[in-house]
Design an enzyme around this catalytic site. Structure first.
Site, short mmCIF file in Angstrom:
data_model
loop_
_atom_site.label_atom_id
_atom_site.label_comp_id
_atom_site.label_asym_id
_atom_site.label_seq_id
_atom_site.Cartn_x
_atom_site.Cartn_y
_atom_site.Cartn_z
N GLY A 1 0.84 -1.20 0.00
CA GLY A 1 0.00 0.00 0.00
C GLY A 1 0.86 1.24 0.00
O GLY A 1 0.68 2.14 -0.80
N PHE A 2 1.83 1.30 0.94
CA PHE A 2 2.77 2.42 1.06
C PHE A 2 2.04 3.74 1.27
O PHE A 2 2.58 4.80 0.96
CB PHE A 2 3.71 2.49 -0.15
N ARG B 1 10.31 -3.90 21.39
CA ARG B 1 10.53 -5.36 21.32
C ARG B 1 10.21 -5.83 19.90
O ARG B 1 9.21 -5.41 19.31
CB ARG B 1 9.60 -6.04 22.31
N ASN C 1 8.93 -10.36 15.46
CA ASN C 1 9.41 -11.44 14.59
C ASN C 1 10.64 -10.93 13.86
O ASN C 1 10.53 -10.14 12.91
CB ASN C 1 8.29 -11.83 13.60
N LYS D 1 6.87 -1.23 19.58
CA LYS D 1 6.70 0.13 19.08
C LYS D 1 6.09 0.07 17.69
O LYS D 1 4.88 0.10 17.52
CB LYS D 1 8.05 0.87 19.03
N GLY D 2 6.88 -0.06 16.69
CA GLY D 2 6.38 -0.04 15.33
C GLY D 2 7.56 0.11 14.42
O GLY D 2 8.42 0.96 14.65
N GLY E 1 7.14 -0.04 10.90
CA GLY E 1 6.57 0.05 9.56
C GLY E 1 7.32 0.97 8.61
O GLY E 1 7.61 0.60 7.48
N GLU E 2 7.65 2.17 9.06
CA GLU E 2 8.15 3.17 8.11
C GLU E 2 9.55 3.69 8.42
O GLU E 2 10.14 4.37 7.58
CB GLU E 2 7.17 4.36 8.07
#
Lengths: 293, 693
Positions: free
Chosen positions: B236-237, B578, B581, B650-651, B653-654
């Site tokens: 998607g971006f 943390r 995966n 946290k995250g 993704g970007e």
């Protein structure tokens, strides 16, 4: 894309006849450019005559000791051929510098010479383009100029020829062989693409309906140390900002033979004959080059 | 954990991997459907104007054509419908004859087959009244005005002008980044149909619940009457975060023709009609003392947008986080132009903002003769420089030090143009990065099944990142069972409210709901079904500066005779909480770094200066880094833990996208001695007239 008829042929004469009898017919080889242009509405043939099954493939020794490359030989096979790599390495390197592995597996030598410019304005039917529709004007002249021609252009068209292969062929004085229903003929590559002038839609001097059967490389052009260098915006899968096929023969510090052809700069592979003449017979040093350090 | 080994922290391949590589996974355009009709979108070839005529009669009798929907017969839409920034005129398709930007959909041609629809769409005569347009972006464009301040609003801390006047060095530079396109591999596709009173759709998007609320508003339907599903998404971006034109038009088709209609955008239309990153011009002023201590940062960013919709490209957000400074001023300016409404793309704000800030920091280091790494270490803040809030965790220094160690930074000669290999110049550069993290309200349900398994229902979306796999592991640990006991169901608007896959907040938002539901279920003795909503919990979270961090190091070669830049090495150290995966987290940040490389060297939407239209709106013309451009990449994680979010995550993704462009630009300076302040760093911007001297 509009509906079209498709016919596969196995004899050259059959191909010539089918194309001669119908104005809307086009030869289809690898289709890597033609099919794209059909999808975006630039090309709309009514019949495709598939020439991939014609007995025109393969690389063989020419009568003069040079090489003859059949028109339906794929780009991948040309690049990998041991004699091409040994005698004309810049040709192999040029082919490998173009497109992607998948496209090279489909694309053919004959089709490569006849591919159309990648000018974005040419590919967009809603933009004016003298090459696509003669007389409508050139959107590119006042448009974005990246990768357009710097040599030999006119107000009518600033598009470049996209082929890498043709640049090496130009350096090696290749000759294009063709057949028509009225007999065969040959055209030196240096004359194959006419000047742009006010007729950018006339991209080659091939007679109407002619089928390219082979490209030959003369023995006199044998260049085992030739090289192809392509400058582009990313490391692969991009057309040339500028490319160069070159061969230099030096004896006792003096340039004896020199061949230079440039790609990505004109509507045809651009043979740098003035530069060749300047270098030939002169000393082989960086100091020879104007602006060189 | 009772018996089951923990699943979080373990490298596992995607649970849907075998289905994807064998073709069993169905993307939106692949779902079989009886009685399906196909819609092809016709888009405007003029940049501004009015539709004079659409000659439907010319195509009505073509084979298979069912009809044409245009502004004269389209269902009326609710103008209040919008996205995160308010009403979005980009949604108001086929409502009038106005052309606000090139590529605006003007008609949908529907036919029995895809080929028939395409043939008729290509044949459809559309004529326009052409009006003058303005697509020329610049920061000082007269139409510029303050950006909406929903986030990344203006900040004034201390006295910037006084601090700059007192500084030993002041760097003041401008930075430019072009329009860029999200370019997900899967083109946007939607299929819509009615089942009784309910509107059903299978769509390619980043959050089916949010999209369902937009569709319900747009078509004035009760939310219960709308169901959107999004099983698999091919990237998607950002471009699938909005309700896309494919869905609006497919729904119109289903309404008009009373049968299922599928609309799939062509690659060209994906460029012309789905969200892009706007062109951005930034000004950065940084003042520092001799010892490298910053006295002031002044960061202003201007970006283009469309009058159709508000948007914020939050370029100055990380400037409020990264460095201690007694004076700080930030401003955002929006410039309305005749363009497609821009929207979030791959690290919105942070990716271009970091390019400007981190290149300017490199110039400060150069002017002071300080190691760029040392300059960053000397300006670590103890509290948020703009907010004054404490950091929940801050592991930027760990990223910088470990990255420098692995990269071999210590042996770097900081003077430019000192390394040469044959005709090539070689240089290295770095950038530090932060990326805001957090969570948004979401719901989740867990059912304890009689056979001892658990069905976990959460409205997550897996864009190909591995969200399914990560959430399965989180649910397993939260339930204290093995991952094989967890059945996860996602991506169906009927599953209830949840945050979309975006803003680097998908995993945290969904995981929060899952862990709460699991805790509740366990406390009730693993019986029945529990449903939770995290809205209140999120409200109770104390205010802190919460961010992921990274340090990116790059080594480049430059051929000064041709201007070619090649990245030879990239190394990123990340602090992303943390790691759920490690296998997929590494893929995610490496993918982001490649996106950053692509932004640095290749990606650029080009407009025709005369017509204002995109002239490279396909993958032949719009260059994304090819395999041959992607070097040896090392990415790893420093130990990190976010105490405010369940499981300490946290995250990721970007953040991978952020930092890499500046690291590469700084490396190009180190190689050549010339600053590159405009992206992409094209050969014509680098080539030297006398490269051998």
């Amino acid at each position: 894309m509009r509906e079209f008829a498709y016919q596969r042929v196995t004899q050259v004469r059959e191909a010539l006849t089918l194309v001669a009898e119908n104005d809307g017919s086009r030869y289809l080889a690898g289709g890597t450019n033609l099919v794209d242009l059909m999808k975006c509405g630039v090309e709309a043939p009514t019949r495709l005559v598939d020439v991939r099954s014609l007995p025109l493939g393969g690389v063989r020794e020419g009568a003069d000791g040079g090489l003859v490359i059949g028109a339906t030989t794929t780009n991948s096979d040309v690049a990998a051929h041991p004699e091409v790599r040994r005698r004309f390495p810049a040709l192999s390197q040029a082919v490998l510098a173009g497109a992607s592995g998948q496209l090279r597996n489909m694309a053919t030598v004959g089709g490569n010479l006849l591919q159309r410019t990648r000018c974005a304005y040419f590919a967009d039917p809603s933009q004016a383009c003298n090459k696509r529709v003669p007389g409508t004007g050139c959107s590119a002249v006042d448009g974005a100029h990246h990768n357009h021609a710097v040599f030999g252009w006119s107000r009518h068209c600033v598009a470049t020829h996209p082929s890498d292969m043709a640049v090496a062929l130009a350096a090696f004085d290749a000759v294009v062989h063709y057949e028509t229903l009225d007999g065969g003929g040959e055209i030196p590559l240096s004359e194959f693409y006419p000047p742009v002038g006010d007729t950018p839609q006339q991209e080659t001097v091939l007679p109407s309906g002619a089928l390219i059967t082979a490209v030959s490389l003369p023995k006199a052009a044998l260049s085992p140390w030739s090289r192809y260098r392509k400058v582009r915006d990313r490391a692969s899968y991009a057309f040339a900002n500028v490319s160069i096929a070159a061969d230099l023969g030096v004896h006792d510090g003096v340039v004896r033979d020199v061949r230079i052809a440039l790609g990505g700069v004109a509507s045809q592979p651009w043979r740098a004959r003035s530069a060749e003449a300047f270098l030939r017979g002169g000393p082989a040093s960086f100091g020879t080059v104007p602006g060189g350090g | 954990m009772s018996g089951a080994a923990p699943a979080v922290g373990v490298a596992r391949p995607r649970v849907e991997g075998p289905a994807k590589v064998t073709g069993r996974a169905r993307y939106a355009a692949d779902v079989p459907m009886a009685d399906l009709a196909f819609g092809i979108v016709v888009v405007s070839t003029v940049t501004r104007g009015r539709i004079r005529d659409i000659d439907v009669a010319a195509v009505q009798d073509m084979p298979g054509v069912l009809g044409v929907i245009d502004h004269r017969n389209a269902p009326r839409l609710n103008p209040d419908a919008g996205h995160f920034f308010g009403p979005d005129g980009g949604l108001q398709l086929l409502q009038d004859d106005v052309i606000p930007h090139a590529g605006r959909p003007v008609a949908l041609v529907v036919a029995e087959t895809l080929e028939q629809a395409r043939a008729a769409a290509e044949a459809l005569p559309v004529t326009y009244e052409v009006l003058p347009h303005d697509t020329d972006f610049s920061a000082d464009h007269p139409a510029g005005r303050a950006a909406m301040a929903l986030f990344d609003g203006p900040v004034d801390v201390g006295d910037v002008d006084r601090e700059l006047a007192a500084s030993a060095v002041v760097v003041r530079e401008r930075y430019f980044t072009p329009e860029e396109h999200c370019s997900a591999m899967e083109p946007h596709s939607a299929t819509a149909w009615w089942e009784g009173e309910r509107l059903q759709a299978v769509d390619s998007n980043q959050g089916p619940f949010f999209i369902a609320t937009v569709v319900a508003t747009l078509f004035s339907l009760p939310l219960e009457q709308v169901r959107i599903r999004t099983e698999h998404v091919g990237g998607g971006f950002g471009s699938k975060g909005l309700c896309g034109p494919q869905l609006v038009l497919a729904v119109m088709g289903a309404m008009h023709f009373a049968r299922p209609v599928r609309v799939t955008l062509s690659r060209n239309q994906v460029f012309l009609t789905t969200a892009m990153r706007p062109a951005i011009e930034q000004m950065v002023r940084i003042g520092a003392d001799d010892d490298g201590r910053l006295r002031a940062i002044h960061h202003e960013a201007a970006f283009e947008l469309s009058p159709l919709a508000e948007y914020i490209e939050g370029c100055t957000e990380l400037t409020k986080t990264l460095y201690a400074t007694p004076a700080l001023r930030t401003r955002l300016t929006a410039v309305p132009l005749d363009i497609l409404p821009p929207y979030s793309m791959r690290g919105p704000g942070a990716a271009p903002g970091s390019f400007a800030l981190e290149c300017a920091m490199d110039e400060v280091a150069e002017r002071l003769g300080i190691d760029p790494l040392e300059l960053r270490l000397r300006n670590e803040p103890t509290v948020g420089p703009a907010s004054g809030l404490p950091f929940s965790t801050r592991n930027l220094v760990a990223c910088l030090r470990e990255g420098a160690r692995r990269f071999g930074w210590a042996s770097r000669d900081h003077r430019p143009r000192m390394r040469r290999e044959g005709p090539l110049l070689v240089g290295t550069g770095l950038a530090a990065t932060s990326f805001s993290v957090g969570a948004f309200p979401s719901t989740a349900s867990i059912t304890a099944e009689p056979d001892g398994t658990f069905t976990v229902v959460v409205n997550a979306t897996d864009l190909g990142t591995g969200a399914r796999t990560a959430l399965t592991a989180i649910a397993a640990d939260a339930l204290a069972v093995g991952a094989e006991k967890v059945r996860l169901r996602i991506s169906d608007s009927d599953f209830g409210p949840a945050w979309s896959a975006g803003g680097s907040r998908g995993t945290t938002s969904w995981a929060w709901a899952i862990t709460e539901a699991a805790a509740k279920l366990r406390s009730s003795g693993d019986q029945g079904t529990v449903t939770v909503d995290t809205a209140q919990l999120l409200n109770d979270l104390p205010s802190r500066e919460r961010h992921s961090y990274s340090a990116v190091f790059a080594e480049v070669t430059v051929d000064p005779a041709t201007g070619e830049v090649r990245v030879r090495r990239l190394l990123g150290m990340f602090a992303v909480g943390r790691v759920v995966n490690p296998l997929m987290a590494r893929s995610q940040v490496i993918g982001g770094m490649i996106g950053g490389l692509s932004m640095a060297l290749h990606e650029e939407g080009v407009r025709d200066p005369v017509s204002g239209r995109h002239i490279n709106a396909d993958f032949a013309g719009y260059h994304i880094s090819a395999h041959a451009d992607v070097p040896d990449i090392e990415a790893d994680f420093v130990p990190d833990y976010e105490p405010g979010i369940p499981m300490g995550i946290k995250g990721a993704g970007e953040i991978g996208n952020v930092g890499t462009p500046a690291a590469i630009a700084n490396a190009v300076w180190h190689a050549t001695g010339s600053r590159q302040r405009a992206l992409p760093i094209r050969p014509d911007r680098v080539i030297e007239e006398h490269p051998l001297q």
